[in-house]
Every structure is written in C-alpha cells, then in structure tokens.
Design an enzyme around this catalytic site. Structure first.
Site, short mmCIF file in Angstrom:
data_model
loop_
_atom_site.label_atom_id
_atom_site.label_comp_id
_atom_site.label_asym_id
_atom_site.label_seq_id
_atom_site.Cartn_x
_atom_site.Cartn_y
_atom_site.Cartn_z
N SER A 144 0.83 -1.20 0.00
CA SER A 144 0.00 0.00 0.00
C SER A 144 0.86 1.25 0.00
CB SER A 144 -0.96 -0.04 1.20
OG SER A 144 -1.90 1.02 1.14
N ASP A 303 -1.97 6.35 -4.28
CA ASP A 303 -0.86 5.62 -3.66
C ASP A 303 -0.44 4.46 -4.56
OD1 ASP A 303 -3.06 3.97 -3.23
OD2 ASP A 303 -2.48 3.42 -1.20
N ASP A 305 -0.74 1.22 -4.78
CA ASP A 305 -1.67 0.19 -5.24
C ASP A 305 -3.01 0.77 -5.68
OD1 ASP A 305 -2.49 0.87 -2.71
OD2 ASP A 305 -2.77 -1.17 -2.00
N ASP A 307 -5.53 2.43 -4.31
CA ASP A 307 -6.81 2.36 -3.60
C ASP A 307 -7.08 3.64 -2.82
OD1 ASP A 307 -4.97 1.96 -1.56
OD2 ASP A 307 -5.89 0.13 -0.80
#
Length: 574
Positions: A144, A303, A305, A307
């Site tokens: 993340s 970010d 990833d 999400d």
C-alpha cells in the site's frame, strides 16, 4: 525462536539460494540486525503479510511468501473450492514479480488454479476480478502506502473483500501450522502452465472494470459541458494508477489532464517520493509545482496500489492550493451521490451509507439529511465489504456509498475495496458540477460546512518499533482500560466504547450496552460538544494511532479546537 541458530541455518542450508546467503553473510557482525531479522516469523495478520524486504524469517522474501501461501492453500483445500482458483495481482513495489510467481507456483503445486495479472493492477480491480472470475480467493502483492523498503501480501475471499471472520482467523491458523519450509510446496512455471494451473488474465477483465467506472457517472452531460474548462494535474507516485486513471478520465471526456512526468514511471524505489502516501505533504511537491505552472483546478495523487486518493484544490480567493483530507473528499462525493439520487428520484429502497468508526461525523449528518441508514464498522475497508456482502445475502439494505478516513472510498457495488480510480471519476465529476455553478471544490466544501457544521478531524501517531514495540503498545492500551479520564482537554468524557470487550459505558449513569461490532483492540471516547477520540494500534505498522474529531461553528474555530484536542490526547497517553 533461537534467532542466532535460525540465522546460521539460513546461511548454510541448501534450501536457500546463494543471493539470500550472501545478504545474510554481509550482516554477520551486526547482532542487532540479525536479531531483528530472526527473532520471530513475519506475522500473518488479519490483513495478510507486510514487512521489510530482505532475507530472514521476519522479512518479506520468497520463502516467507511461500510459507504464507502454503497456509492459504491448506485453508482453501479444507474450507473452499480449490477448483475455482485464485486471482493474483501486484503493484510496482520491489520484488513484485518474484513474490507473484512464488505465490502462484505454491498454489499450483497444491493443485489450485491461478489467474495472474501480467501488468500492474489496482487493488480494487483485483477485488472486481475475484467477483467476475468467480475465484475462491485473491492475493495482491502490495504494501500500500508504506515506505519503499516494504512489500506485502493481501488476501481476499470469494466475495471480493479482504478476508474477515471466520476466514481471516482460519487462514492465520493454517499459516501458523506451517512451521517448517519442508512443509511448503512449489513447482516449475512451465509445468504449472502445462497443467493448466498458471493462467494469465486477459483484457476482458480490464474492460469490464473500466465499464463499471464509466457507469458511476450521474451527470455525464455536465462533464461534457465543462470538460474543456477544467484542468487536472495527476501523479501516480511511481505506482499503479497511471494507466487506469488516464483511461477513465479520457473515457469520461476530460480534455486537460496533466501527469507529473517524473512520477509517472512505475518504480518501487519511489525515487521522488520515499514515503509514497497521499497523506504525506512531501509526496505532493512535484505535482503542486506542475499545478501552479498549468493553473490547475484540482491536483490528484494515488498511492502505489491505487486504492487511496489524495486531493488538492485551488482556492481562487487566495490563489493557493488547499489540501483535502480523506474525510473531506469523501463527503463531497457522498453529498453529490446522495443529493443527486434524492433529487432525481433514483435513490434505491432501504439505502445504506457505511463509514468506519474513526471517520468524520459529518457522514451521519449527510445520511440523516437524505434519510439514508448510516452503518458504522471497525477500521479497515474489509468491514465495509463485509457489510456489503451482508446486505446482499440478507436483503436488508442497498449500498449507496462507503468510505474511511484514510483516503479511501467506494462509490459502486462492483468491488469490495476502496477504489482510487473510481474516486477520481466521481471527484472530477463533482468538480465539473461545481464549476458549472462558478464554484471550486473548495467552495463546495465550504458549502458543506455551512450546511452541516464545521466538522474537522485529525490523527497523531506514536511509533513503537522493534522487539519491545508490541509490548509497549499493549501496555498503553491496558493502562488506558484501567483508568478512564473525566475530561480530555476542554471536553468532558461522556462515554467510552471498548471494542475489545464489546461494550459502551456511559460515565454519568454507568449504563453498559453492547457495541454490536466484532472484538478489536480499540478504545473510543465520546466527548462533549460533538467531539470524540479513538485510540488503536495499527494493524500494518508499529504504531498506535490517535484519531480525534470536533465540530465547530467556523473553520478557524474548529481548527483551534482540533489542535487543542490533539495536544491533550498525546499528552494523556504518553
């Protein structure tokens, strides 16, 4: 665990590759580093794995990834349908290819079919793919928004959400049983392909996902009208968001989208943003510079990833760019979705709006305004996904929106995790909506404050890393349970919710009632004048997080109240 003995085994056992051994030999004289790498096995928690990349039992490497995957495979074989397979995706972090392949080939060696995304893939698309491909589970290789030295491993179940009870604890138990690398299976890639156990996800999943994002639009005619007038600057922070965000903005018709060029390149070293988190002001320097050059209306960052979505907006009165918290951007989207559905008569029956317990109380005011049921869940978007699943299976409510304060929301039902490309779609449409009225997003936020009250929220953290960190965090939580303050700063403590014990206790009457939520090591203090404080150890980092919220009658007044409460909370828990 005898860390020194385990270190020596890794240095000599033929099971480990030569590169691993060389890395470990290079730290032979650093006893503290050896201890940190081997004092435990990297914990597989309810969110999966997350840790520093490197050799050792307490690090992310192909061996610990295989070990975790063997536990997942054992759980699937015992409690799921292995014939349905597992979808696997990754972001741009270091070692993503190696960890993806280690995961896939371990599952394949256990007879479980895998479906691998060949390109960088947003977390929400993996959630969508699990539902679309009808796999029994999914895995995303990502850490993340953590710093560059980290990678991780998130597990999803068949509903498309990150695993929740009983699956999370069941998988953790199975992973815990894999106590030796001799218990871990793997196989060659060519053999896995020949056996039909290693499959590449085709473009139809991408196209289906983008179609779902396009379908979120409520007023495409407003976008068409304003598309030439809005300037958008975007940065993927060296992560996964570039392709999907550019694609959806183009599909929606926005014509002036400027990508920060040096951060457009996927790179797990994050050379221009060592801490690639939209919550971190340092990550915005280059994008804001470009925004000033282009005179952009809004500035967006996702970010690694993809999400989480961060936002800045130009305040035309001052000429400066104003930052939006995750609460603020989510409230703009929520007000738009609920308000427009109510006005157009398209609100579904029994609508529900879901938020985490540490998110803004403005959500409650918006839900009440549009007669929508507000559901609170524990921190973590998987709990929002769990409620969505419950709504579907029980036929109780229809989901209209869900969010958490940590820069994540989901405006549709096609996935079960927060979705930054979807948030981009909605927020840019909201910007077009306000622009059509001669307003900015910041003007729209002020409108919300004037309508519902000046809700302001903030967070503070206490980092407690290393071997003693977990014990220190637990002591802080235990001490807090042993004494309840009558006041926090200028506010009286009205009630305390102890989610570990599942109770809410009013201080004035002593009345105790259940919270109705699963057990979690969290304390929540209800304070006077609509203020609150929540304390919880992070599930992914060696930190205790302190969340606070206030409600004022002016922006400056609310900010002053918030700053005072944050200071008092940190002082109390030190």
């Amino acid at each position: 665990m005898d860390y020194r003995k385990e270190y020596e085994r890794w240095c000599t056992d033929s099971y480990f590759d030569e590169g691993t051994k060389e890395e470990l030999r290079s730290i032979a004289g650093d006893e503290k580093e050896i201890e940190d790498r081997f004092y435990r096995t990297l914990e597989f928690g309810t969110a999966g794995l997350r840790g520093i990349i490197g050799a050792g039992t307490n690090r992310m490497n192909i061996y610990t990834v295989r070990q975790a995957t063997q536990g997942l495979a054992n759980y699937i074989l015992a409690h799921g349908d292995p014939g349905r397979g597992v979808a696997i995706a990754h972001d741009s972090r270091l070692m993503h290819d190696e960890f993806t392949e280690a995961t896939a080939l371990c599952l394949a060696a256990n007879g479980i079919k895998t479906y691998i995304f060949p390109q960088l893939t947003p977390v929400p698309e993996l959630s969508y793919a699990v539902r679309t491909l009808h796999t029994i589970a999914g895995v995303v290789i990502t850490a993340s928004h953590n710093p560059r030295e980290y990678n991780g491993y998130k597990v999803y179940w068949e509903d498309g959400a990150q695993v929740t009870p009983p699956h999370d604890t069941g998988i953790m138990e199975e992973v815990g049983k894999v106590t030796s690398f001799d218990m871990v299976k793997t196989m060659g890639k060519e053999d896995a392909i020949a056996a039909g156990l290693y499959n590449i996800v085709d473009d139809s999943v991408d196209e289906g996902y983008f179609a779902e994002l396009r379908a979120l639009s409520i007023h495409p005619e407003i976008i068409k009208k304003m598309a030439k007038d809005i300037k958008i600057v975007y940065t993927p922070l060296h992560g996964t968001g570039l392709v999907p965000v550019q694609r959806v903005l183009k599909d929606m018709g926005f014509e002036h989208v400027f990508v920060e060029p040096s951060q457009a390149i996927p790179d797990g070293n994050f050379p221009t943003a060592p801490y690639p988190n939209p919550e971190n002001p340092d990550a915005w320097e280059l994008a804001l510079k470009l925004a000033k050059e282009k005179d952009a209306d809004i500035v967006l960052a996702t970010d690694p990833d993809a999400d989480r979505l961060g936002v800045y907006c130009k305040d035309v009165k001052t000429g400066e760019y104003v930052t939006f918290t995750g609460n603020m951007s989510s409230m703009l989207i929520a007000e738009y979705i609920l308000g427009q559905k109510a006005a157009m008569g398209t609100m579904p029956k029994n609508p529900a709006f879901i938020e985490s317990i540490v998110s803004t109380d403005m959500a409650k005011a918006i839900a009440a305004e549009y007669n929508v049921t507000l559901v609170e869940v524990l921190t973590g978007f998987k709990y929002i996904g769990g409620e969505m699943h419950r709504f579907e299976t029980e036929g109780t409510y229809n989901y209209v929106f869900g969010f958490e304060e940590s820069y994540g929301c989901l405006p549709g039902t096609y996935a079960r995790d927060k979705d930054a490309p979807a948030a981009v779609c909605m927020l840019c449409e909201v910007a077009a909506y306000y622009k059509s009225m001669g307003k900015t997003l910041w003007d729209g936020m002020i409108d919300l404050y004037e309508k519902y009250g000046y809700y302001r929220e903030g967070t503070s953290t206490m980092t407690l890393a290393g071997i003693d960190g977990a014990a220190q965090m637990q002591k802080i939580m235990d001490d807090a349970r042993g004494k309840t303050p009558e006041k926090m700063g200028a506010f009286d403590v009205i009630a305390i919710r102890d989610y570990k014990n599942g109770t809410r206790r009013e201080l004035s009457t002593g009345k105790v009632e259940p919270t109705g939520l699963p057990s979690s090591n969290v304390l929540y203090y209800e304070l006077s004048d609509n203020a609150w404080c929540c304390v919880r150890p992070s599930g992914t980092e060696p930190k205790i997080k302190f969340y606070v919220g206030v409600k004022g009658t002016t922006l400056d007044g609310a900010e002053e109240m918030l700053a005072g409460l944050k200071r008092e909370v940190l002082t109390y828990f030190e």
